[in-house]
Design an enzyme around this catalytic site. Structure first.
Site, short mmCIF file in Angstrom:
data_model
loop_
_atom_site.label_atom_id
_atom_site.label_comp_id
_atom_site.label_asym_id
_atom_site.label_seq_id
_atom_site.Cartn_x
_atom_site.Cartn_y
_atom_site.Cartn_z
N GLN B 30 0.83 -1.20 0.00
CA GLN B 30 0.00 0.00 0.00
C GLN B 30 0.87 1.26 0.00
OE1 GLN B 30 -2.20 -0.83 3.61
NE2 GLN B 30 -0.31 -1.37 4.67
N ASP B 85 0.56 0.42 13.55
CA ASP B 85 1.05 1.61 14.24
C ASP B 85 1.50 1.33 15.66
OD1 ASP B 85 -1.40 2.28 16.17
OD2 ASP B 85 -2.20 1.66 14.24
N GLU B 105 1.11 -8.32 11.54
CA GLU B 105 0.89 -7.16 10.67
C GLU B 105 1.48 -7.50 9.30
OE1 GLU B 105 -0.42 -3.88 10.54
OE2 GLU B 105 0.45 -4.04 8.51
N ASP B 156 -7.42 -5.15 14.14
CA ASP B 156 -7.19 -3.71 13.96
C ASP B 156 -6.81 -3.51 12.50
OD1 ASP B 156 -6.43 -1.10 14.07
OD2 ASP B 156 -4.88 -1.36 15.58
#
EC number: 2.5.1.16
Lengths: 284, 284
Positions: B30, B85, B105, B156
């Site tokens: 991304q 994050d 992640e 998340d």
């Protein structure tokens, strides 16, 4: 498509694409602009600030009206200060038990234009035989009103600038206290905790109200077209507590279909985030 | 001042003034952009959508983490999917009773850049001896995880586009069910009820989850920098109810200072507006 843009703070803005501006006029009090948009339907601004749109007006008008009626289902006499779009009166008039509604709006043009362009909030309001419409200053009205003459006052005002300023003063809140009867409830537009300028207004209003009313709470709701989407009403009263005295069954018996409000949410709305509670309690 | 602008819908946009773009990079997954602003501090976007900023990250991270711990204060093993994050891990690690946190992640660069530019969320996370950091696909991870190996899964994620898409599938939720133990709780990023595209994602996610978990609720919070500011998490579990089983005293004993979350607000957050409840219940 053109864009209506509102500054939410010096460094943050919110924009709505609109198809056409359908009316723009400077009244003796403020600049009034009506627009037509795809996403929000018809909406209008006062001095460049979003007031009402067809997409989320139900949130604001549910939340300014129904928590008071669920706390005191016997409300019969209601004073609305401001509320020129008619939406607050519309919600109040849904209670057949209400006998009398006095609406004091300083700017008649806001109401007339809402009748023309925004029937979703204004249609039928003036025609209801229980309504008394007064186009005058709200502060002056309460100063001249008799003691204990209302069960409920709804302050549906702009921000504390220009015409809305007097409705955020200690003098005004004191008069509200005087004209409310012993079970009286005051609901007021209480700004927002997120952007500094609005949070400052929120704190000042709360400090003044809690110095006058024995019960002074604040409750929150999601209003996406107002700055930050995190908006508040104040609930102040002489005797009734918005949670301890809620009459769920009595409110359900009214049989009103609502799109935002329900009695679970009523209770939930008074549970504020810690930073909001701390901000309200701060002495400054 | 320059402006970062995000489309909240085809006809609505939100803009933040920033002083400088401090990093811009295309990862294998991304586009990642970090900015510095007056109002929101440092913030970053993924594929042009706001993820985290210093002003309101505490809202999101409080609300994804603490309701589960107040419902089951015995949580020891936590799986975080996404959360690059570091803010979700940061909140989880505040519980000294937590023994193990696996964070999966997909995009290591998000975490590395957060360590560099956003210490408020990422500092100290990787160094905690209870952390296991895995940079891989979340769906693949749960497919290979052992049965009943976690007390809590926190999803998340981004919206269900590009890298986030697999985390909104029935296959993923079924694997979550399998790897949770008998008191297991799943919290997932559940989109928003206001703008049509997000509301559609909200409905789809809820329909899938309630088909798998015996308890499947949704709770709301005020997140001003996400589209409409009205945002939701899902709470799904095998046995524990987020209201009936809340352990207020046990949670208070943790002694955690929080800026948004408190146990009254926990209960209040599950009281949804009527239009949200109806939208979630609608079969389509």
């Amino acid at each position: 498509m053109k864009w209506y843009t509102e500054q939410w703070s010096d460094n943050c803005k919110f924009s709505i694409g609109y198809n056409e501006e359908i009316h723009s006029e400077q009244s003796p009090f403020q600049k009034i602009d009506f627009y037509k948009s795809e996403e929000f339907g018809t909406f209008f601004t006062l001095d460049g600030l979003m007031m009402v749109n067809e997409k989320d007006e139900f949130v604001y008008h549910d939340m300014i009206t129904h928590p008071a009626f669920a706390t005191n289902p016997d409300i019969k006499k209601v004073l609305i200060i401001g509320g020129g779009d008619g939406g607050t009166a519309r919600e109040v008039l849904r209670y057949e038990s209400v006998e009398k509604v006095v609406m004091v709006e300083i700017d008649e043009l806001v109401f007339r234009l809402s009748q023309k362009y925004l029937p979703i909030t204004a249609a039928g309001v003036e025609e209801d035989p229980r309504m008394e419409m007064i186009f005058d200053d709200g502060l002056a009205y309460v100063q001249n009103a008799a003691d204990q003459s209302f069960d409920l006052i709804l302050v549906d005002s702009t921000d504390p600038i220009s015409v809305g300023e007097g409705l955020f003063t200690t003098a005004f809140y004191k008069e509200c206290y005087r004209v409310l009867n012993e079970k009286g409830i005051l609901i007021n537009q209480h700004e927002s905790p997120y952007f500094a300028e609005y949070a400052e207004n929120m704190r000042k209003a709360h400090k003044k109200i809690k110095g006058i009313f024995p019960i002074a709470s604040v409750y929150q709701f999601h209003m996406p077209t107002y700055p930050s989407g995190h908006w508040l009403f104040g609930f102040a009263s002489k005797a009734l507590h918005p949670i301890k005295d809620i009459q769920v069954d009595a409110w359900d018996k009214f049989g009103l279909k609502t799109k935002y409000y329900n009695t679970d949410l009523h209770v939930g709305a008074f549970a504020l985030p810690t930073f909001v509670k701390e901000s309200l309690d701060r002495d400054e």
